[in-house]
Every structure is written in structure tokens, then in C-alpha cells.
Enzyme design. Structure first.
Site, PDB file in Angstrom:
ATOM      1  N   GLN A  44     -21.541 -36.362 -15.922  1.00  0.00           N
ATOM      2  CA  GLN A  44     -22.558 -36.693 -14.930  1.00  0.00           C
ATOM      3  C   GLN A  44     -23.197 -38.072 -15.061  1.00  0.00           C
ATOM      4  O   GLN A  44     -23.336 -38.785 -14.057  1.00  0.00           O
ATOM      5  CB  GLN A  44     -23.673 -35.633 -14.945  1.00  0.00           C
ATOM      6  CG  GLN A  44     -24.705 -35.843 -13.860  1.00  0.00           C
ATOM      7  CD  GLN A  44     -25.795 -34.777 -13.828  1.00  0.00           C
ATOM      8  OE1 GLN A  44     -26.823 -34.966 -13.196  1.00  0.00           O
ATOM      9  NE2 GLN A  44     -25.577 -33.663 -14.489  1.00  0.00           N
ATOM     10  N   SER A  45     -23.612 -38.462 -16.241  1.00  0.00           N
ATOM     11  CA  SER A  45     -24.410 -39.692 -16.354  1.00  0.00           C
ATOM     12  C   SER A  45     -23.634 -40.920 -15.893  1.00  0.00           C
ATOM     13  O   SER A  45     -24.102 -41.686 -15.045  1.00  0.00           O
ATOM     14  CB  SER A  45     -24.900 -39.879 -17.797  1.00  0.00           C
ATOM     15  OG  SER A  45     -23.798 -39.890 -18.705  1.00  0.00           O
ATOM     16  N   THR A  80      -3.688 -43.514 -22.344  1.00  0.00           N
ATOM     17  CA  THR A  80      -4.099 -44.739 -23.052  1.00  0.00           C
ATOM     18  C   THR A  80      -3.698 -44.719 -24.530  1.00  0.00           C
ATOM     19  O   THR A  80      -3.894 -45.719 -25.226  1.00  0.00           O
ATOM     20  CB  THR A  80      -5.618 -44.934 -22.940  1.00  0.00           C
ATOM     21  OG1 THR A  80      -6.292 -43.770 -23.439  1.00  0.00           O
ATOM     22  CG2 THR A  80      -6.023 -45.163 -21.488  1.00  0.00           C
ATOM     23  N   LYS A  81      -3.136 -43.605 -24.996  1.00  0.00           N
ATOM     24  CA  LYS A  81      -2.649 -43.561 -26.378  1.00  0.00           C
ATOM     25  C   LYS A  81      -1.239 -44.133 -26.491  1.00  0.00           C
ATOM     26  O   LYS A  81      -0.799 -44.503 -27.573  1.00  0.00           O
ATOM     27  CB  LYS A  81      -2.683 -42.120 -26.903  1.00  0.00           C
ATOM     28  CG  LYS A  81      -4.090 -41.545 -27.025  1.00  0.00           C
ATOM     29  CD  LYS A  81      -4.061 -40.124 -27.570  1.00  0.00           C
ATOM     30  CE  LYS A  81      -5.483 -39.566 -27.692  1.00  0.00           C
ATOM     31  NZ  LYS A  81      -5.478 -38.171 -28.213  1.00  0.00           N
ATOM     32  N   PHE A 140     -18.152 -42.551 -23.642  1.00  0.00           N
ATOM     33  CA  PHE A 140     -17.487 -41.904 -24.762  1.00  0.00           C
ATOM     34  C   PHE A 140     -18.474 -41.703 -25.919  1.00  0.00           C
ATOM     35  O   PHE A 140     -19.565 -42.273 -25.925  1.00  0.00           O
ATOM     36  CB  PHE A 140     -16.326 -42.764 -25.277  1.00  0.00           C
ATOM     37  CG  PHE A 140     -15.185 -42.929 -24.316  1.00  0.00           C
ATOM     38  CD1 PHE A 140     -14.555 -41.827 -23.762  1.00  0.00           C
ATOM     39  CD2 PHE A 140     -14.724 -44.194 -23.975  1.00  0.00           C
ATOM     40  CE1 PHE A 140     -13.494 -41.976 -22.878  1.00  0.00           C
ATOM     41  CE2 PHE A 140     -13.665 -44.358 -23.102  1.00  0.00           C
ATOM     42  CZ  PHE A 140     -13.046 -43.255 -22.546  1.00  0.00           C
ATOM     43  N   LYS A 173     -24.512 -35.810 -30.414  1.00  0.00           N
ATOM     44  CA  LYS A 173     -24.070 -35.466 -29.066  1.00  0.00           C
ATOM     45  C   LYS A 173     -25.277 -35.036 -28.237  1.00  0.00           C
ATOM     46  O   LYS A 173     -26.119 -34.268 -28.696  1.00  0.00           O
ATOM     47  CB  LYS A 173     -23.048 -34.335 -29.121  1.00  0.00           C
ATOM     48  CG  LYS A 173     -22.450 -33.968 -27.758  1.00  0.00           C
ATOM     49  CD  LYS A 173     -21.411 -32.863 -27.883  1.00  0.00           C
ATOM     50  CE  LYS A 173     -20.149 -33.378 -28.541  1.00  0.00           C
ATOM     51  NZ  LYS A 173     -19.064 -32.363 -28.515  1.00  0.00           N
ATOM     52  N   VAL A 174     -25.367 -35.535 -27.015  1.00  0.00           N
ATOM     53  CA  VAL A 174     -26.536 -35.284 -26.173  1.00  0.00           C
ATOM     54  C   VAL A 174     -26.097 -34.802 -24.786  1.00  0.00           C
ATOM     55  O   VAL A 174     -25.183 -35.370 -24.189  1.00  0.00           O
ATOM     56  CB  VAL A 174     -27.410 -36.557 -26.029  1.00  0.00           C
ATOM     57  CG1 VAL A 174     -28.553 -36.321 -25.057  1.00  0.00           C
ATOM     58  CG2 VAL A 174     -27.965 -36.963 -27.391  1.00  0.00           C
ATOM     59  N   TYR A 175     -26.768 -33.758 -24.314  1.00  0.00           N
ATOM     60  CA  TYR A 175     -26.600 -33.291 -22.946  1.00  0.00           C
ATOM     61  C   TYR A 175     -27.942 -33.396 -22.222  1.00  0.00           C
ATOM     62  O   TYR A 175     -28.955 -33.770 -22.813  1.00  0.00           O
ATOM     63  CB  TYR A 175     -26.079 -31.852 -22.929  1.00  0.00           C
ATOM     64  CG  TYR A 175     -24.644 -31.730 -23.382  1.00  0.00           C
ATOM     65  CD1 TYR A 175     -23.595 -31.933 -22.494  1.00  0.00           C
ATOM     66  CD2 TYR A 175     -24.340 -31.416 -24.708  1.00  0.00           C
ATOM     67  CE1 TYR A 175     -22.271 -31.823 -22.903  1.00  0.00           C
ATOM     68  CE2 TYR A 175     -23.023 -31.309 -25.136  1.00  0.00           C
ATOM     69  CZ  TYR A 175     -21.986 -31.507 -24.235  1.00  0.00           C
ATOM     70  OH  TYR A 175     -20.689 -31.413 -24.656  1.00  0.00           O
ATOM     71  N   GLU A 176     -27.934 -33.077 -20.948  1.00  0.00           N
ATOM     72  CA  GLU A 176     -29.115 -33.214 -20.096  1.00  0.00           C
ATOM     73  C   GLU A 176     -30.397 -32.709 -20.750  1.00  0.00           C
ATOM     74  O   GLU A 176     -31.371 -33.438 -20.908  1.00  0.00           O
ATOM     75  CB  GLU A 176     -28.879 -32.478 -18.779  1.00  0.00           C
ATOM     76  CG  GLU A 176     -30.097 -32.339 -17.889  1.00  0.00           C
ATOM     77  CD  GLU A 176     -30.601 -33.669 -17.371  1.00  0.00           C
ATOM     78  OE1 GLU A 176     -31.821 -33.893 -17.396  1.00  0.00           O
ATOM     79  OE2 GLU A 176     -29.781 -34.501 -16.948  1.00  0.00           O
ATOM     80  N   ASP A 191     -29.285 -37.080 -17.340  1.00  0.00           N
ATOM     81  CA  ASP A 191     -27.960 -37.553 -16.936  1.00  0.00           C
ATOM     82  C   ASP A 191     -28.035 -38.514 -15.750  1.00  0.00           C
ATOM     83  O   ASP A 191     -27.756 -39.701 -15.873  1.00  0.00           O
ATOM     84  CB  ASP A 191     -27.073 -36.360 -16.570  1.00  0.00           C
ATOM     85  CG  ASP A 191     -26.387 -35.761 -17.785  1.00  0.00           C
ATOM     86  OD1 ASP A 191     -25.962 -36.520 -18.663  1.00  0.00           O
ATOM     87  OD2 ASP A 191     -26.267 -34.525 -17.860  1.00  0.00           O
ATOM     88  N   GLY A 226     -51.771 -38.249 -12.620  1.00  0.00           N
ATOM     89  CA  GLY A 226     -52.378 -39.511 -12.224  1.00  0.00           C
ATOM     90  C   GLY A 226     -53.869 -39.344 -12.021  1.00  0.00           C
ATOM     91  O   GLY A 226     -54.466 -38.363 -12.459  1.00  0.00           O
ATOM     92  N   GLY A 227     -54.466 -40.273 -11.318  1.00  0.00           N
ATOM     93  CA  GLY A 227     -55.910 -40.235 -11.127  1.00  0.00           C
ATOM     94  C   GLY A 227     -56.369 -39.356  -9.980  1.00  0.00           C
ATOM     95  O   GLY A 227     -57.574 -39.221  -9.758  1.00  0.00           O
TER      96      GLY A 227
END
Length: 415
Positions: free
Chosen positions: A17-18, A74-75, A97, A136-139, A168, A247-248
Site C-alpha cells: 500500500q504505502s 531480477t535474480k 523493500f 518490519k512495520v505495517y499500518e 501506509d 484544536g481551539g
């Protein structure tokens, strides 16, 4: 009509997604986005959350409009040769990646600069440099690490993540701005550069008002516009504020007619100081206009709970749209709680291109979000997402490969 980013070529190594959010936005503005995928598999989201067997999921299609798809191994050494040609031919390379993956592929930043000194390498990462850089990071992880979850929800409950994909998609939007800025600078310097958007950083940027409140809390010991005031003692960090506006201008979500059966029969109501007399007249509390306990914003702060309770007595007699019509006559800030069904059926959103119907060769027609940013001289046409590898031959021909060479790559399963 020409597009804002006509002539810009994006080599898209992103997935999920990101990154795809970023490259889709650039494609909407006219960039030629070439999405590189693994043959036979492609982006993982093609198969995630499918509603039609064997067909690209909505998750994939709604993040990859206006792009071209190529499949390259690509390998394989010959696949690497194709990638080198793409790097030479493109202006921007976007990747999300795991840290170090490009280096392991043999395409370090130094190698990319050697191939194309004008290349801009844009990366999404979970965390920036620091102790968690390799995590490793998700949403939802990003929402928690960026400060959103700790400040979302109600004080008597646990932290809550939001349905808005601020980790993301929010990071993708930040990265797109970084890429366009780097392209602008390249016009002056002739050089490419690296662009980094970390998900934690992007979420924190969207939570800046809470960092503001943290410093206010440390200085004065309380946040008078928060629902905890004046009954609950504040701790050391910014608390969860329920539906307070941040907020205000004090605001809250109030029930409307039909709330007993409709989970979205609510309206957001803001007691803006400038329209306080009008609010009092509408709810038949005109004495509050001059009452010293209610006449000024500061005087009202200790009474916000009872004020909103009284306003809610009025909103419960109106549908959210009836309340909107009345309140807007007096410029009282408010907004209906719209369900996804209501948004999907909103004709005005379709007319502006914010919601778009797209026809797909295997899925048929479906709804998607359109470009949220409108340019007067660069209209956005949302085209369908590509089938896996749909443009491989087309892109290779543009790179100078002839039919025999393309057939050789196919036979050796490079494409």
C-alpha cells in the site's frame, strides 16, 4: 491537455500500500509508472482479500491505476541487464523493500548513481535511522509508533487505531511530495538524490497537534479543551480525547434522529465562539448568551459536557442532514457522519472525480477513489490497473529489445 508530470518515468518497485499509493498519485499526474513484478506472482495484494476468485483484488486495483506492469526475474543476470536499462531510462526509482534489499540485489545507491547520476531513489521504510530501523512495520504498527493510537479513543478504554490509513497511504503521500521536490531541485543541479519517508515519521507529522499538546501539558498541567477537564486529573502524557476536536474550537459527535437503529445517525458539532449566540437561539437557551457561566469560551470550558448534552437533545429531533441544513444557515461548523455506503452513492463526489467508476477486463465495473488533488491545467483520468505483466513486451521494445531478444528472455523465464 498535457499532464503535470508528462515525460517523467517512474520505475516502481513497490508493493502492498504505502509505495503504490505514492506511485499511483504520480501516475495520476501524468508520470509513466512502470511497475516491476515477479512473474507468476506479482504484487502480493493481487491475491489478498479477493471477492472474485482468480481476479485481481480490489486491494490491488485501487492502488495501481494508470500504471504499466512488467515482469522481470531480477535474480537472473539477463534480468539484471533489463533492470540496468530501465534505471538508465527512468527518472525515479521507488521502493519499499526491507532495509538492505537493494544492496543484496546488487543495486546499491552508489551503483544506481553510476548507472544514472540523475536518478532519484525514493524509499518507504517503517522507521528512520535508529534502534528500530530494521523492524518490519505495517499500518497499525506505524499508527502506534507514531503517536496516533495513544491519543485516539476514549479515556476509559485502550488505545485505538483509526480506519484512515495514515501509516501506509499517509506515508505514500509524503513520499510523493519528496519525489516531486527532488525532481524540481534536479532541474537546478542536474543531480539525483535519495528521498526517504519513514512511516513513523509520517504518522507523527499528522499527529503534530498532539506533540503541541504534550508541551502545553508539561507547562501548565492540564488541557482545558479536553473532556477530562475539570473532573479528571491529567497524567504525564497527552490523554485520549474521545471526539474532542484537537484544536481551539470545542467539538463532539452527537446523536441524531434514528440513532437507535442507524450506527451512523450522528453529526459532528463545533461550538465555535463566533456563532455561540446562534447556537443558543437554535436550542432555545438564549439566556446562555449573556449568562456569565456560558457567555465566553473560557467560561464554557468547565461545562462542555452539559452543553453538548443539551445540544444533543436538539440534534436527536433531526436527521443528520436536517440538522446540517439548519446549522449551515447560521455558519455553525458541523458535519454528518457519512457511512462508506453513503459516500459510494454520493453523486457530487462522482462529479468531481473524487469517487470514480472504472471498468476492468476481468473484474468488470467497480468504484475507486480518484485523485484527491485537483489541478486546473492537468485533469486526472483514472484508468484501470494493469494485468500482471501486461506491458512487459511493450516496455522492452521501448528499451530497444527486438522480437528475437524478447522471445529469448521469455524462453529463459526472465520475463
Amino acid at each position: 491537455m498535457s499532464k503535470a508530470l508528462d515525460g517523467v518515468k517512474i520505475l516502481d518497485f513497490t508493493h502492498v500500500q504505502s509505495g503504490p499509493t505514492c506511485t499511483q498519485l504520480l501516475a495520476w499526474f501524468g508520470a509513466d509508472v512502470i511497475k516491476v513484478e515477479k512473474a507468476g506472482e506479482g504484487d502480493a495484494t493481487r491475491g489478498q482479500l479477493r471477492d472474485i476468485p482468480g481476479v485481481d483484488s480490489l486491494y490491488f486495483t485501487m492502488l495501481n491505476h494508470n500504471k504499466r506492469s512488467v515482469t522481470i526475474n531480477t535474480k537472473d543476470p539477463k534480468g539484471k541487464e533489463v533492470l540496468v536499462k530501465l534505471i538508465k531510462d527512468c527518472d525515479v526509482m521507488v521502493e519499499n523493500f526491507a532495509p538492505g534489499a537493494l544492496d543484496r540485489m546488487g543495486f546499491s545507491w552508489e551503483k544506481i548513481q553510476e548507472i544514472n547520476p540523475r536518478m532519484i531513489l525514493a524509499s518507504v521504510k517503517g522507521f528512520g535511522p535508529g534502534p528500530y530501523v530494521d523492524c518490519k512495520v505495517y499500518e497499525n504498527v506505524a499508527q502506534c509508533a507514531g503517536g496516533a493510537a495513544s491519543t485516539t479513543g476514549f479515556d476509559d478504554g485502550p488505545p485505538v487505531v483509526t480506519g484512515a490509513q495514515i501509516g501506509d497511504s499517509g506515508t505514500g503521500l509524503h513520499l510523493a511530495l519528496g519525489i516531486v521536490t527532488a525532481l524540481f531541485q534536479r532541474e537546478k543541479t542536474g543531480r539525483g538524490q535519495k528521498v526517504l519517508a519513514a512511516m513513523q515519521d509520517a504518522v507523527l507529522n499528522l499527529c503534530r497537534v498532539k506533540l503541541r499538546d504534550q508541551q502545553r501539558l508539561e507547562r501548565v498541567g492540564e488541557l482545558t479543551e479536553y473532556p477530562q477537564y475539570p473532573d479528571i486529573e491529567f497524567g504525564e502524557s497527552v490523554p485520549r480525547a474521545g471526539n474532542a476536536s484537537g484544536g481551539g474550537q470545542p467539538g463532539w459527535i452527537l446523536k441524531c434522529k434514528g440513532w437507535q437503529k442507524d450506527p451512523n445517525a450522528y453529526i459532528y458539532f463545533i461550538t465555535q465562539a463566533a456563532v455561540w449566540p446562534a447556537i443558543c437561539k437554535i436550542i432555545d437557551e438564549e439566556s446562555w448568551i449573556t449568562d456569565p457561566h456560558y457567555a465566553t469560551p473560557a467560561a464554557r470550558l468547565p461545562h462542555l459536557k452539559s452543553i453538548f448534552a443539551r445540544i444533543e437533545e436538539w440534534t436527536k429531533t433531526k436527521t443528520k442532514f436536517e440538522a446540517m441544513d439548519i446549522l449551515n444557515q447560521y455558519d455553525i461548523p458541523c458535519g454528518p457522519i457519512l457511512s462508506m455506503k453513503e459516500i459510494a452513492e454520493d453523486q457530487s463526489l462522482r462529479e468531481t472525480g473524487t469517487v470514480v467508476e472504472v471498468d476492468h477486463p476481468t473484474r468488470g465495473k467497480y468504484l475507486t477513489v480518484g485523485n484527491p488533488i485537483k489541478l486546473s491545467d492537468s485533469a486526472t483520468e483514472v484508468t484501470r490497473s494493469p494485468l500482471l505483466g501486461e506491458h512487459t513486451v511493450e516496455v522492452l521494445q521501448q528499451l530497444g529489445y527486438n522480437d528475437a531478444q524478447i522471445e529469448e528472455l521469455r524462453a529463459s523465464k526472465v520475463i
